[in-house]
Motif scaffolding. Sequence first.
Motif, short mmCIF file in Angstrom:
data_model
loop_
_atom_site.label_atom_id
_atom_site.label_comp_id
_atom_site.label_asym_id
_atom_site.label_seq_id
_atom_site.Cartn_x
_atom_site.Cartn_y
_atom_site.Cartn_z
N ASN A 220 0.82 -1.21 0.00
CA ASN A 220 0.00 0.00 0.00
C ASN A 220 0.86 1.26 0.00
N ASP A 221 0.21 2.40 -0.19
CA ASP A 221 0.93 3.68 -0.28
C ASP A 221 1.71 3.99 0.99
N ALA A 222 1.17 3.59 2.15
CA ALA A 222 1.84 3.87 3.42
C ALA A 222 3.20 3.18 3.48
N ASN A 225 5.65 4.77 1.00
CA ASN A 225 6.20 6.01 1.54
C ASN A 225 7.22 5.74 2.65
N LEU A 226 7.00 4.66 3.42
CA LEU A 226 7.98 4.29 4.44
C LEU A 226 9.32 3.98 3.79
N TYR A 238 8.20 7.44 11.54
CA TYR A 238 7.23 7.43 10.44
C TYR A 238 5.88 7.00 11.00
N TYR A 240 2.61 5.38 10.32
CA TYR A 240 1.99 4.48 9.34
C TYR A 240 0.48 4.44 9.58
N GLU A 241 -0.29 4.67 8.53
CA GLU A 241 -1.75 4.61 8.63
C GLU A 241 -2.32 3.90 7.42
N ASP A 242 -3.22 2.94 7.66
CA ASP A 242 -4.01 2.36 6.58
C ASP A 242 -5.45 2.24 7.09
N LYS A 246 -2.97 2.05 12.73
CA LYS A 246 -2.21 3.29 12.88
C LYS A 246 -1.04 2.96 13.78
#
Length: 306
Positions: A220-222, A225-226, A238, A240-242, A246
Amino acid sequence: MVLPFHQRVALVSGILLTFFLLLFGGVAYFKIKFYVDKEVSARQLQRMKTLQLDIHSWMIPSMRHVEELAQELEEYAPFEKQNVVPLLAHAKKSIDAVQVYFGIEDGRMMYDTGKELNKEWYDPRKRPWYHEGLAVSEAIVSNPFVGFASNQLTLTIMTPVFVKELKQGVVAASFYVNKLYAKIKAIPMEEGYAFVVNRDGEVVMHSDKSMVAMQLTEQNDALKNLYKTMQEEEEGLYLYEDENNKELMSFGTLHNGWFVVVSTEYDKAYGFVDALLKLLWIMGVLMIVLTVMVLMRMTQKSIRHG
């Protein structure tokens, strides 16, 4: 309806008191939150640094020993068996390796046990570990793999051997990764979890072994980005959220260019903070209500006795 004078005094006093209590309460809230954020961040980074240090305490000396072995072998070209095997055996004992071996450009393959393989049966020059070691100029660490004979998760440290500035072979040491996994799994699951990512964004170690070989860049995007953040910074935090989670993640770079990550559920990291701030707000409201009630009571008494 016009309020009596004493009630107007109590009302104005209550409003002013409420305003100043809210003002000071708000300032105190954000001040406390600022310092708590710093404390939580520092604690999370410290957990990562502890794990990073544990891994480095094994990785750095082992890589250094393999590089020193390569320098020693350079002095014994053209690599006669009676000269090479004692060096390999001594290195194995020094770094507590499972196996130390040496592949040479002429196709020979020697082990710390004294075994030497025929190149018609086993040619090291055709093996992935040899190509990886020959492609670099200093020691590197392979991704963990399941050993063919041992059936245990293993990794290899390898480095080229130079002779007159030309690469003439690759020396390598294999290790079981039980100790590294023990360090990663030492973080209690109720406090979070840890994992290691290689330079290409592939998870090479995880407290949950089913996550090994997962590519962050394909998630996923999270997580994408990590990985991008880790490439840009040596260490940091960082969020992290999906859809379901969280988490507060801290990350740092390992000596070989990999990344170590320690993650904690956001609610667990900040749970005690939320409870503390709620308690402060409840106490503040009670103070306002009780103060206004006392003020009104005192005003009424002063009017009756006036």
